[in-house]
Design a protein around this motif. Structure first.
Motif, PDB file in Angstrom:
ATOM      1  N   THR A  14      27.073  51.543-101.437  1.00 15.74           N
ATOM      2  CA  THR A  14      25.891  52.998-100.984  1.00 15.74           C
ATOM      3  C   THR A  14      25.081  52.302-100.196  1.00 15.74           C
ATOM      4  OG1 THR A  14      24.398  51.665-102.567  1.00 15.74           O
ATOM      5  CG2 THR A  14      25.638  53.816-103.758  1.00 15.74           C
ATOM      6  N   ARG A  15      24.372  53.274 -98.648  1.00 12.30           N
ATOM      7  CA  ARG A  15      24.331  53.138 -98.032  1.00 12.30           C
ATOM      8  C   ARG A  15      22.660  52.757 -98.360  1.00 12.30           C
ATOM      9  NH1 ARG A  15      21.873  54.460 -92.937  1.00 12.30           N
ATOM     10  NH2 ARG A  15      23.001  54.114 -91.615  1.00 12.30           N
ATOM     11  N   LEU A  16      21.936  53.469 -99.275  1.00 11.50           N
ATOM     12  CA  LEU A  16      20.807  52.956 -99.474  1.00 11.50           C
ATOM     13  C   LEU A  16      19.934  53.337-100.552  1.00 11.50           C
ATOM     14  CD1 LEU A  16      19.057  56.324 -97.269  1.00 11.50           C
ATOM     15  CD2 LEU A  16      19.809  53.761 -96.612  1.00 11.50           C
ATOM     16  N   VAL A  17      20.946  53.421-101.873  1.00  9.07           N
ATOM     17  CA  VAL A  17      21.082  53.086-103.320  1.00  9.07           C
ATOM     18  C   VAL A  17      20.949  51.737-103.277  1.00  9.07           C
ATOM     19  CG1 VAL A  17      21.721  53.971-105.417  1.00  9.07           C
ATOM     20  CG2 VAL A  17      21.074  55.024-103.438  1.00  9.07           C
TER      21      VAL A  17
ATOM     22  N   LYS B  58      20.204  50.575-109.408  1.00  6.22           N
ATOM     23  CA  LYS B  58      19.740  51.055-109.258  1.00  6.22           C
ATOM     24  C   LYS B  58      21.919  51.651-109.621  1.00  6.22           C
ATOM     25  CE  LYS B  58      17.692  55.056-108.810  1.00  6.22           C
ATOM     26  NZ  LYS B  58      15.719  55.961-108.441  1.00  6.22           N
ATOM     27  N   HIS B  59      22.309  52.016-108.850  1.00  2.93           N
ATOM     28  CA  HIS B  59      23.643  52.790-108.550  1.00  2.93           C
ATOM     29  C   HIS B  59      24.485  51.351-110.058  1.00  2.93           C
ATOM     30  CE1 HIS B  59      28.191  52.975-107.416  1.00  2.93           C
ATOM     31  NE2 HIS B  59      27.937  54.237-106.906  1.00  2.93           N
ATOM     32  N   GLY B  60      24.522  50.489-110.182  1.00  3.80           N
ATOM     33  CA  GLY B  60      25.208  50.189-110.653  1.00  3.80           C
ATOM     34  C   GLY B  60      27.395  49.391-110.060  1.00  3.80           C
TER      35      GLY B  60
ATOM     36  N   ALA C  53      20.941  39.508-101.677  1.00  2.00           N
ATOM     37  CA  ALA C  53      18.856  40.087-101.401  1.00  2.00           C
ATOM     38  C   ALA C  53      18.887  40.558 -99.676  1.00  2.00           C
ATOM     39  CB  ALA C  53      18.383  38.770-101.258  1.00  2.00           C
ATOM     40  N   TYR C  54      19.666  40.281 -99.034  1.00  2.00           N
ATOM     41  CA  TYR C  54      19.844  40.975 -97.651  1.00  2.00           C
ATOM     42  C   TYR C  54      19.931  42.304 -97.741  1.00  2.00           C
ATOM     43  CZ  TYR C  54      21.057  42.589 -92.912  1.00  2.00           C
ATOM     44  OH  TYR C  54      21.243  42.605 -91.807  1.00  2.00           O
ATOM     45  N   THR C  55      21.218  42.984 -98.329  1.00  2.00           N
ATOM     46  CA  THR C  55      21.378  43.830 -98.518  1.00  2.00           C
ATOM     47  C   THR C  55      20.288  44.914 -98.969  1.00  2.00           C
ATOM     48  OG1 THR C  55      23.298  43.781-100.616  1.00  2.00           O
ATOM     49  CG2 THR C  55      23.881  43.934 -98.231  1.00  2.00           C
ATOM     50  N   GLU C  56      20.420  44.091-100.024  1.00  2.00           N
ATOM     51  CA  GLU C  56      18.858  44.693-101.037  1.00  2.00           C
ATOM     52  C   GLU C  56      17.500  45.409-100.443  1.00  2.00           C
ATOM     53  OE1 GLU C  56      19.079  46.378-103.996  1.00  2.00           O
ATOM     54  OE2 GLU C  56      21.430  46.328-103.890  1.00  2.00           O
ATOM     55  N   TRP C  57      16.980  44.066 -99.290  1.00  2.00           N
ATOM     56  CA  TRP C  57      16.183  44.223 -98.295  1.00  2.00           C
ATOM     57  C   TRP C  57      16.111  45.355 -97.403  1.00  2.00           C
ATOM     58  CZ3 TRP C  57      16.391  42.710 -93.034  1.00  2.00           C
ATOM     59  CH2 TRP C  57      14.714  43.182 -92.591  1.00  2.00           C
ATOM     60  N   THR C  58      17.505  45.544 -96.998  1.00  2.00           N
ATOM     61  CA  THR C  58      17.749  46.456 -95.406  1.00  2.00           C
ATOM     62  C   THR C  58      18.041  47.756 -96.159  1.00  2.00           C
ATOM     63  OG1 THR C  58      20.324  45.850 -95.939  1.00  2.00           O
ATOM     64  CG2 THR C  58      18.701  44.770 -94.199  1.00  2.00           C
ATOM     65  N   LYS C  59      18.341  47.951 -97.719  1.00  2.00           N
ATOM     66  CA  LYS C  59      18.293  49.415 -97.772  1.00  2.00           C
ATOM     67  C   LYS C  59      17.117  49.624 -98.851  1.00  2.00           C
ATOM     68  CE  LYS C  59      22.897  48.907-100.022  1.00  2.00           C
ATOM     69  NZ  LYS C  59      23.499  49.187-102.015  1.00  2.00           N
ATOM     70  N   GLY C  60      16.452  48.645 -98.887  1.00  2.00           N
ATOM     71  CA  GLY C  60      14.368  48.884 -99.786  1.00  2.00           C
ATOM     72  C   GLY C  60      13.897  49.768 -98.019  1.00  2.00           C
TER      73      GLY C  60
ATOM     74  N   HIS D 153      19.798  49.905 -87.329  1.00  2.00           N
ATOM     75  CA  HIS D 153      20.601  48.866 -86.831  1.00  2.00           C
ATOM     76  C   HIS D 153      21.258  47.954 -88.079  1.00  2.00           C
ATOM     77  CE1 HIS D 153      20.243  49.909 -83.217  1.00  2.00           C
ATOM     78  NE2 HIS D 153      18.476  50.027 -82.697  1.00  2.00           N
ATOM     79  N   LEU D 154      21.029  47.574 -89.374  1.00  2.00           N
ATOM     80  CA  LEU D 154      21.113  46.881 -89.899  1.00  2.00           C
ATOM     81  C   LEU D 154      21.492  47.090 -90.703  1.00  2.00           C
ATOM     82  CD1 LEU D 154      18.120  44.030 -90.163  1.00  2.00           C
ATOM     83  CD2 LEU D 154      20.216  44.474 -88.410  1.00  2.00           C
ATOM     84  N   VAL D 155      21.656  48.465 -91.538  1.00  2.00           N
ATOM     85  CA  VAL D 155      22.226  49.277 -92.713  1.00  2.00           C
ATOM     86  C   VAL D 155      23.488  50.116 -92.269  1.00  2.00           C
ATOM     87  CG1 VAL D 155      22.155  51.114 -94.438  1.00  2.00           C
ATOM     88  CG2 VAL D 155      19.812  49.474 -93.073  1.00  2.00           C
TER      89      VAL D 155
END
Length: 177
Positions: free
Chosen positions: A92-95, A99-101, A154-161, A174-176
């Motif tokens: 997912t792009r933002l979830v 949460k998504h599983g 960690a990186y993808t969760e940070w950028t999504k958050g 630019h990062l997501v």
């Protein structure tokens, strides 16, 4: 996202696994550097490696080939495992992955199972090993993917958050992926 950040981290993880195969076999990097023209292949002449402490070991051509094949397999395994982490982080792009599983898309799970099976065949099945110049690596070679995989999560969760909090931010643009 794919090439400069997560892809770069995966490349470093693969390189660490590759080098670990040499290190576990007592081969320092300096002895590998610029030796590919004559060493580390079938029919290679013996290679003497001396440590700074003065102890030396001689690697036969057969042992050199075994070590380099172990390093190839370590690279393959690390790439597959890092990609497994990435596929779940990139679903997912933002979830958030939490949460998504990870068990919602069976096609992804089947694809991952096939990928792991192919990796196991390449590394562990005689005959196929020769085609891919692989051999089961030492146990320590299976470890480097894990901290790099944690970094990807960690990186993808940070950028999504960050993107969820501010969808117009530089990070979101630019990062997501």
């Amino acid at each position: 996202h794919g090439y400069l950040t997560v892809g770069g981290v995966m490349a470093i993880a693969c390189l660490v696994s590759y080098v670990t195969a040499f290190w576990v076999n007592g081969v320092p990097l300096w002895s590998v550097w610029d030796s590919g023209a004559t060493q580390w292949k079938a029919g290679a002449p013996p290679l003497e490696i001396c440590s700074s402490a003065g102890s030396c070991q001689t690697l036969s051509g057969e042992r050199q080939l075994r070590i380099v094949r172990e390093s190839h397999a370590a690279w393959y395994i690390t790439l597959i495992l890092c990609q497994a982490v990435n596929i779940f982080c990139s679903k997912t792009r933002l979830v958030s992955i939490f949460k998504h599983g990870v068990f919602r898309n069976r096609a992804t799970l089947y694809g991952l199972a096939v990928s792991l099976a192919v990796g196991a065949i390449v590394v562990f099945v005689p005959g196929v090993q020769d085609i891919f110049s692989a051999r089961p690596p030492p146990g320590l070679c299976y470890i480097p993917w894990f901290p790099f995989g944690l970094w990807v999560v960690a990186y993808t969760e940070w950028t999504k958050g960050c993107a969820r909090k501010n969808p117009k931010s530089w990070i979101a643009r630019h990062l997501v992926w």
